[in-house]
Design a protein around this motif. Structure first.
Motif, short mmCIF file in Angstrom:
data_model
loop_
_atom_site.label_atom_id
_atom_site.label_comp_id
_atom_site.label_asym_id
_atom_site.label_seq_id
_atom_site.Cartn_x
_atom_site.Cartn_y
_atom_site.Cartn_z
N HIS A 10 -3.66 3.61 -1.93
CA HIS A 10 -3.49 2.74 -3.09
C HIS A 10 -3.05 1.37 -2.61
N LEU A 11 -3.94 0.39 -2.69
CA LEU A 11 -3.59 -1.00 -2.41
C LEU A 11 -3.18 -1.61 -3.73
N SER A 12 -2.02 -2.26 -3.78
CA SER A 12 -1.54 -2.78 -5.06
C SER A 12 -1.15 -4.24 -4.96
N ALA A 13 -0.93 -4.83 -6.13
CA ALA A 13 -0.52 -6.23 -6.26
C ALA A 13 -1.50 -7.17 -5.58
N TRP A 56 0.83 -1.19 0.00
CA TRP A 56 0.00 0.00 0.00
C TRP A 56 0.87 1.25 0.00
N ALA A 57 0.27 2.36 -0.41
CA ALA A 57 0.93 3.66 -0.37
C ALA A 57 -0.15 4.73 -0.24
N LEU A 58 0.19 5.79 0.48
CA LEU A 58 -0.69 6.96 0.56
C LEU A 58 -0.15 8.01 -0.39
N ASP A 59 -1.00 8.48 -1.28
CA ASP A 59 -0.61 9.53 -2.21
C ASP A 59 -0.60 10.88 -1.51
N GLU A 60 -0.05 11.87 -2.20
CA GLU A 60 0.02 13.23 -1.66
C GLU A 60 -1.37 13.74 -1.30
#
Length: 105
Positions: free
Chosen positions: A87-90, A73-77
């Motif tokens: 953003h949950l990915s893969a 996961w990542a948090l965008d700006e």
């Protein structure tokens, strides 16, 4: 009656990625720091592969897990109107996951 579009200008969510069918929250109140510590348990209508976008605002994400497995996961700006896109990915046929988080004061 006007038809609804799949893109909401006030959300990062994309219904074509997957649809949430159920959310259960476990919350603890931290009165001293004036914030909530919680876990949100998500269930999707159908398994999802690839990415899934969720809306957040001023959350500290501690982890995203599917069972015993970590989810990337990542948090965008941060955006003043939309907040931050999570953003949950893969995702590999994921249908249930949980997010551990804390709110801001």
């Amino acid at each position: 009656m006007a038809s609804l579009t799949s893109n909401d200008p006030h959300s990062y969510a994309d219904p074509s990625q997957g649809k949430i069918s159920h959310i259960a929250f476990d919350l603890q109140v931290d009165f001293e720091q004036q914030r909530l510590l919680g876990t949100a348990h998500y269930r999707l209508e159908a398994p999802v592969s690839g990415s899934l976008f969720l809306d957040t605002r001023d959350l500290q994400i501690d982890s995203v897990r599917a069972g015993e497995h970590q989810v990337q996961w990542a948090l965008d700006e941060h955006d003043a109107i939309l907040g931050s896109r999570l953003h949950l990915s893969a995702l590999k046929q994921l249908q249930e996951f949980e997010i551990a988080y804390a709110t801001s004061a």
